[in-house]
Design an enzyme around this catalytic site. Structure first.
Site, PDB file in Angstrom:
ATOM      1  NE  ARG A 163       0.396  -4.731   8.533  1.00 17.15           N
ATOM      2  CZ  ARG A 163       0.209  -6.031   8.703  1.00 17.15           C
ATOM      3  NH1 ARG A 163      -0.007  -6.525   9.909  1.00 17.15           N
ATOM      4  NH2 ARG A 163       0.226  -6.859   7.678  1.00 17.15           N
ATOM      5  CG  PHE A 209       0.620  -3.451  -4.134  1.00 23.32           C
ATOM      6  CD1 PHE A 209       0.297  -4.140  -5.290  1.00 23.32           C
ATOM      7  CD2 PHE A 209       1.565  -2.428  -4.225  1.00 23.32           C
ATOM      8  CE1 PHE A 209       0.899  -3.829  -6.508  1.00 23.32           C
ATOM      9  CE2 PHE A 209       2.167  -2.107  -5.430  1.00 23.32           C
ATOM     10  CZ  PHE A 209       1.839  -2.802  -6.571  1.00 23.32           C
ATOM     11  CG  ASP A 248      -5.385  -5.385  -3.273  1.00 18.78           C
ATOM     12  OD1 ASP A 248      -4.466  -5.500  -2.440  1.00 18.78           O
ATOM     13  OD2 ASP A 248      -5.632  -6.269  -4.121  1.00 18.78           O
ATOM     14  CG  ASP A 276       3.226  -4.471   1.953  1.00 21.13           C
ATOM     15  OD1 ASP A 276       4.265  -5.115   1.697  1.00 21.13           O
ATOM     16  OD2 ASP A 276       2.357  -4.860   2.763  1.00 21.13           O
ATOM     17  CB  CYS A 293       7.381  -9.780   0.897  1.00 26.32           C
ATOM     18  SG  CYS A 293       6.309  -9.984  -0.527  1.00 26.32           S
TER      19      CYS A 293
END
Length: 406
Positions: A224, A240, A262, A310, A350
């Site tokens: 970040r 996201f 989101d 992300d 991820c």
């Protein structure tokens, strides 16, 4: 040395275990002593009777044995589990900055030789998730030892909350639940499920009871900061966003404008709350990212010059990695088409099933289809409180790239 029941494994499994991988699959077990119960600690031996390690046994799981010790002289009492807690805590104290230690991952499963266990620290609250039956059976010894270790290092612990509300527990023969961990070391009057933390100078309210996973994603902490360094003066779209962490870091870094997307109403509300309490200008929008990017493309709207992707893991299985590849490619393709020359793209995965090489292949294909050329600025991984054990590729899951459109 404890008198443990034995499990004999195949030559292939022996080689993998001696190479440092701790998982033994059921198909690799050639003999198991009678009377072994699910969750027992067993002695793992080669076909020639050589000691390989000690591990948790669970016939209900494809990973039937999870090795957590290779010292034949270990005794698995409370002192052993407290030592394991101390190793984990002291590692984080060494590799993390002091200001980061109040919100960090204290235990990262196999990377800390604690199979299936995750412990995150949010101020004086610990959030715990147990995904292996053996660890569940030794949870009290470990957690009490961990509380003692933290307090011995003048690190406060008021309560421990268990986030065992995940379906994977059922594959280990365990029930799902969530609630406070009770111990004589803890005062029930101090229990709480919401706590404020500060990460990179930004205050967040973490809900350990209802937040995703253990309440907050800590693994992107330093990514970040990297994303924020090039955000000054940019018109940013954070996709996201979850709790708005990337958006808030970039707003704090001086972005001209920040929009955070989101699909979750709760995530959008939390992002707006976090932005307000930090005095940062972030527009939080409830929208499906795929639809939003597609609509911008239809309108030929190029108002954003920095896009962050992300997403959650698009695959949690090797069987669905090809479908995930298409999903990652689609959002990256859409983002690249929207960005002007000189614009920036931060893109992440991820999922350890979406390996680094495959992820790079996806990015290259998306860039080709979008008709753009990318210049790589930086490649990063998960923060060091989520250590990568080189012999266990499953511990390497987070890939973070920064690109410029040239």
């Amino acid at each position: 040395m404890e008198n443990l029941k034995k499990v004999i494994i195949s030559k292939r499994a022996e080689l993998a275990a001696k190479g440092g991988h701790p998982w033994i699959y059921g198909t690799e077990i050639e003999h198991a002593d009678e009377g072994i119960e699910a969750g027992d600690i067993v002695r793992v031996e080669s076909k020639k009777g050589k000691f390989v390690g000690s591990g948790f046994y669970n016939p209900h799981s494809k990973i039937t044995v999870r090795i957590f010790s290779t010292n034949a002289n270990d005794t698995f009492n409370a002192a052993f589990w407290k030592r394991r807690a101390a190793y984990a805590v002291d590692y984080r104290l060494q590799v993390m900055r002091k200001e980061d230690y109040d919100c960090c991952r204290l235990v990262f499963g196999e990377a800390d030789q604690l199979p299936g266990l995750t412990v995150d620290r949010f101020g004086d609250v610990l959030s715990v998730q147990v995904l292996s039956l053996g660890m569940e059976r030794h949870k009290k010894e470990f957690l009490d030892g961990l509380i003692e270790v933290l307090r011995e290092r003048q690190l406060a612990v008021s309560c421990v909350y268990e986030r065992n509300d995940v379906k994977i527990r059922e594959l280990e023969g365990m029930q799902q639940y969530k609630g406070f961990y009770r111990s004589s070391l803890l005062d029930p009057a101090a229990e709480k499920t919401r706590v404020d933390i500060v990460e990179n100078g930004i205050r967040y309210t973490v809900d350990v009871e209802n937040g995703q996973k253990t309440g907050f994603f800590l693994d992107q902490k330093f990514n970040r900061l990297a994303a924020a360094q090039i955000g000054k003066g940019r018109r940013v779209l954070d996709c996201f966003t979850h709790t708005g962490a990337f958006a808030l870091n970039i707003a704090k870094g001086g972005a001209a404008s920040v929009t955070a997307l989101d699909i979750s109403k709760e995530a959008v509300e939390m992002t707006a709350h976090n932005a307000k309490q930090n005095g940062l200008a972030v527009e939080a929008v409830e929208a499906d990212v795929f639809d939003f990017l597609t609509e911008l493309d239809k309108k030929k709207d190029h108002s954003y010059d920095y896009i962050i992707l992300d997403p959650p893991a698009f695959t949690k299985s090797g069987k669905t990695v090809h479908e995930a590849f298409r999903g990652y490619k689609e959002i990256n393709y859409r983002a690249m088409k929207l960005l002007p020359r000189g614009g920036y793209l931060a893109t992440c995965s991820c999922s350890h099933f979406m390996g680094e090489e495959l992820f790079v292949k996806m990015v290259k294909e998306a860039a080709r289809d979008a008709g753009v050329t990318l210049r790589q600025i930086e490649f990063r991984q998960q923060a060091p409180d989520h250590p990568i054990l080189m012999t266990v590729p499953e511990t390497y899951y987070l890939k973070f790239f920064l690109f410029q459109i040239v």
